[in-house]
Scaffold this motif. Structure first.
Motif, PDB file in Angstrom:
ATOM      1  N   ARG A  86     -11.239  -7.112  -7.356  1.00  0.00           N
ATOM      2  CA  ARG A  86     -12.439  -6.438  -6.843  1.00  0.00           C
ATOM      3  C   ARG A  86     -12.920  -5.383  -7.832  1.00  0.00           C
ATOM      4  NH1 ARG A  86     -10.090  -7.743  -2.002  1.00  0.00           N
ATOM      5  NH2 ARG A  86      -8.503  -6.147  -2.190  1.00  0.00           N
TER       6      ARG A  86
ATOM      7  N   GLU B 192       0.824  -1.217   0.000  1.00  0.00           N
ATOM      8  CA  GLU B 192       0.000   0.000   0.000  1.00  0.00           C
ATOM      9  C   GLU B 192       0.856   1.264   0.000  1.00  0.00           C
ATOM     10  OE1 GLU B 192      -3.163  -0.612   2.902  1.00  0.00           O
ATOM     11  OE2 GLU B 192      -4.054  -2.138   1.611  1.00  0.00           O
TER      12      GLU B 192
ATOM     13  N   HIS C  49      -6.250   7.130   7.861  1.00  0.00           N
ATOM     14  CA  HIS C  49      -6.666   7.760   6.606  1.00  0.00           C
ATOM     15  C   HIS C  49      -8.158   7.545   6.364  1.00  0.00           C
ATOM     16  CE1 HIS C  49      -6.949   8.194   2.186  1.00  0.00           C
ATOM     17  NE2 HIS C  49      -5.964   9.049   2.350  1.00  0.00           N
TER      18      HIS C  49
ATOM     19  N   LEU D  99     -17.604  -0.985   3.082  1.00  0.00           N
ATOM     20  CA  LEU D  99     -17.626  -2.074   2.092  1.00  0.00           C
ATOM     21  C   LEU D  99     -17.689  -3.436   2.765  1.00  0.00           C
ATOM     22  CD1 LEU D  99     -14.913  -0.814  -0.413  1.00  0.00           C
ATOM     23  CD2 LEU D  99     -17.231  -1.468  -1.034  1.00  0.00           C
TER      24      LEU D  99
ATOM     25  N   ALA E 291     -14.312   3.910   4.073  1.00  0.00           N
ATOM     26  CA  ALA E 291     -14.838   3.217   2.888  1.00  0.00           C
ATOM     27  C   ALA E 291     -14.674   1.706   3.043  1.00  0.00           C
ATOM     28  CB  ALA E 291     -14.128   3.710   1.639  1.00  0.00           C
TER      29      ALA E 291
ATOM     30  N   ASN F  37      -9.773   6.523   3.991  1.00  0.00           N
ATOM     31  CA  ASN F  37     -10.179   5.313   3.268  1.00  0.00           C
ATOM     32  C   ASN F  37     -10.543   4.164   4.201  1.00  0.00           C
ATOM     33  OD1 ASN F  37      -9.930   6.622   0.898  1.00  0.00           O
ATOM     34  ND2 ASN F  37      -8.123   5.545   0.175  1.00  0.00           N
TER      35      ASN F  37
ATOM     36  N   GLU G  84      -7.312  11.176  10.948  1.00  0.00           N
ATOM     37  CA  GLU G  84      -7.369  12.500  10.341  1.00  0.00           C
ATOM     38  C   GLU G  84      -8.781  13.082  10.507  1.00  0.00           C
ATOM     39  OE1 GLU G  84      -5.816  12.064   6.296  1.00  0.00           O
ATOM     40  OE2 GLU G  84      -4.302  10.729   7.122  1.00  0.00           O
TER      41      GLU G  84
ATOM     42  N   ASP H 275      -3.179  -3.667   9.090  1.00  0.00           N
ATOM     43  CA  ASP H 275      -2.974  -2.287   8.656  1.00  0.00           C
ATOM     44  C   ASP H 275      -2.992  -2.164   7.139  1.00  0.00           C
ATOM     45  OD1 ASP H 275      -2.798  -1.249  11.229  1.00  0.00           O
ATOM     46  OD2 ASP H 275      -0.708  -1.828  11.392  1.00  0.00           O
ATOM     47  N   LEU H 276      -3.273  -3.255   6.455  1.00  0.00           N
ATOM     48  CA  LEU H 276      -3.377  -3.211   4.991  1.00  0.00           C
ATOM     49  C   LEU H 276      -4.858  -3.229   4.602  1.00  0.00           C
ATOM     50  CD1 LEU H 276      -0.485  -5.572   3.838  1.00  0.00           C
ATOM     51  CD2 LEU H 276      -0.554  -3.084   3.815  1.00  0.00           C
ATOM     52  N   LEU H 277      -5.306  -2.140   3.997  1.00  0.00           N
ATOM     53  CA  LEU H 277      -6.731  -1.983   3.701  1.00  0.00           C
ATOM     54  C   LEU H 277      -7.241  -3.063   2.749  1.00  0.00           C
ATOM     55  CD1 LEU H 277      -7.030   1.892   3.286  1.00  0.00           C
ATOM     56  CD2 LEU H 277      -6.837   0.536   5.343  1.00  0.00           C
ATOM     57  N   SER H 278      -6.417  -3.403   1.767  1.00  0.00           N
ATOM     58  CA  SER H 278      -6.861  -4.402   0.787  1.00  0.00           C
ATOM     59  C   SER H 278      -7.036  -5.757   1.461  1.00  0.00           C
ATOM     60  CB  SER H 278      -5.844  -4.495  -0.347  1.00  0.00           C
ATOM     61  OG  SER H 278      -4.552  -4.656   0.178  1.00  0.00           O
ATOM     62  N   ASN H 279      -6.209  -6.040   2.436  1.00  0.00           N
ATOM     63  CA  ASN H 279      -6.318  -7.290   3.185  1.00  0.00           C
ATOM     64  C   ASN H 279      -7.625  -7.312   3.975  1.00  0.00           C
ATOM     65  OD1 ASN H 279      -5.624  -8.413   6.195  1.00  0.00           O
ATOM     66  ND2 ASN H 279      -4.814  -9.765   4.598  1.00  0.00           N
TER      67      ASN H 279
ATOM     68  N   GLN I 205      -4.052   2.670  10.942  1.00  0.00           N
ATOM     69  CA  GLN I 205      -4.287   3.604   9.826  1.00  0.00           C
ATOM     70  C   GLN I 205      -5.367   4.613  10.217  1.00  0.00           C
ATOM     71  OE1 GLN I 205      -2.775   3.753   6.890  1.00  0.00           O
ATOM     72  NE2 GLN I 205      -2.053   1.710   6.360  1.00  0.00           N
TER      73      GLN I 205
ATOM     74  N   MET J 172     -10.388  -5.668   3.232  1.00  0.00           N
ATOM     75  CA  MET J 172     -11.489  -5.819   2.266  1.00  0.00           C
ATOM     76  C   MET J 172     -11.658  -7.281   1.873  1.00  0.00           C
ATOM     77  SD  MET J 172     -11.596  -2.679  -0.412  1.00  0.00           S
ATOM     78  CE  MET J 172      -9.876  -2.269  -0.570  1.00  0.00           C
ATOM     79  N   GLY J 173     -10.550  -7.972   1.784  1.00  0.00           N
ATOM     80  CA  GLY J 173     -10.611  -9.355   1.337  1.00  0.00           C
ATOM     81  C   GLY J 173     -10.992 -10.351   2.412  1.00  0.00           C
TER      82      GLY J 173
END
Lengths: 246, 113
Positions: free
Chosen positions: A102, A75, B53, B62, B58, B55, B77, B32-36, B51, B38-39
């Motif tokens: 995705r 990231e 941020h 999701l 979101a 995002n 933030e 701390d990994l957003l994509s992780n 984190q 989400m998955g």
């Protein structure tokens, strides 16, 4: 040799977080009007609006550089810049093969519009762009360089999505041409405020998501023979009398 | 167990989503990994991250998460808190490290899935 003003990091309306006013035509129009000679189009994990920007710049004094802001699997955001559209197209193929799978959620993340040089809607990009690829920091740097491009670590002064926020340091040997600081940090103070930058060249850019960002954001001024990536590469490294104008 | 139960027993500060504290907590996730997230984070989980941020909102939306806990004394933030409020996401902070907080969550009965 003359002075060229360059913004090496600009998003179009393809990036879900960018305003719809960020059409390639509008960006080029504002660049021409405000003396911005070089504009790199760098959308998140996609390059679909680069052809429109190149077409919009035809016959103007503005040079568009094909680019992309890539998100690695750590990231970390990296700006990849290319000289030729075909180099970007080759890179887009690599990116397409390393997506998360995705699909974008327009309501939550924003819409991703592909347009032509006259602002006509061409397509809505379906893949989720605002997420990481399955490529590592090293892999992205090596592959972009192998295609003839260069890599700049995005906004290393920001607390999210930067190599320093994600890893805390810059891995030795990483093939970075430079690091970028945002408008938060004067370029001259970057290495002092962020010692992890070490001896890497520091650039700044607007990272614009709106026209207001684009016009008010920081930019570089280079002494170059011509507005090309090869010349910028030399200027960043102070080679062959090319350089950064302070 | 609800988010409110956790807020009542652990050192958590509500930053946004005060009106959603009745949400049921069905598990926990830390990354701390957003994509992780989400998955892999299951709906109804509390997510522990450093984190801050925007995002993260979101991602929580999701993934249908019960709450996001920003750990380690990290400060989300201002845009993150504002976005969480509009999106109806519960955003909590804690001075505890992620490790310490997860230990306390687990002891309170929040398990991974």
């Amino acid at each position: 040799m003359r002075r060229f003003v360059a913004d090496l990091h600009v998003h179009t309306l393809l990036s879900p977080c960018a305003a719809v006013e960020m059409t390639p035509r509008n960006i080029v129009w504002h660049a021409a009007r405000h003396g911005i000679d070089i504009v790199a189009i760098t959308d998140h994990n996609a390059g679909d609006n680069v052809p429109a920007a190149l077409a919009a710049a035809k016959g103007t004094d503005v040079t568009v550089l094909p680019g992309m802001e890539v998100e690695t699997k750590e990231e970390v955001h990296l700006v990849a810049l290319f000289e030729k559209p075909r180099q970007l197209f080759a890179w887009e193929k690599v990116v397409a093969a390393h997506r998360s799978g995705r699909m974008n959620d327009t309501d939550r993340l924003g819409a991703q519009f592909v347009v032509d040089e006259e602002d006509n809607l061409v397509a809505v990009k379906e893949e989720m762009l605002l997420t990481s690829l399955t490529l590592s920091l090293n892999e992205v740097c090596d592959q972009v360089n192998a295609l003839g491009g260069l890599v700049i670590a995005s906004h290393v002064d920001r607390p999210a999505y930067s190599v320093l926020s994600q890893l805390g340091f810059i891995p030795p040997g990483l093939a970075l041409a430079a690091v970028e600081v945002s408008r938060r940090t004067p370029r001259a103070e970057a290495a002092k405020r962020f010692p992890a930058i070490g001896g890497l060249p520091v650039v700044t850019a607007s990272d614009a998501h709106t026209i207001e960002d684009f016009l008010s954001g920081p930019k570089m001024a280079f002494n170059l023979e011509a507005p090309t990536l090869a010349e910028i590469r030399q200027a960043i490294n102070n080679e062959n009398a090319r350089g950064v104008v302070l | 167990m609800t988010v409110n139960d956790l807020v009542g027993t652990l050192p958590l500060t509500v930053v946004a989503g005060q009106d959603r504290l009745a949400a049921e907590v069905t598990g926990g996730y830390v990354s701390d990994l957003l994509s992780n997230v989400m998955g892999f984070a299951a709906p109804g989980s509390v997510w522990v991250t450093m984190q801050g941020h925007q995002n993260i909102v979101a991602v929580a939306s999701l993934a249908g998460l019960a709450a996001v806990i920003v750990a380690g004394g990290a400060v989300p933030e201002p845009e993150t808190a504002a976005k969480a409020e509009t999106e109806g996401i519960v955003l909590l902070t804690t001075p505890l490290s992620s490790f310490e907080l997860v230990g306390q969550l687990y002891r309170s009965g929040v398990k991974g899935q």
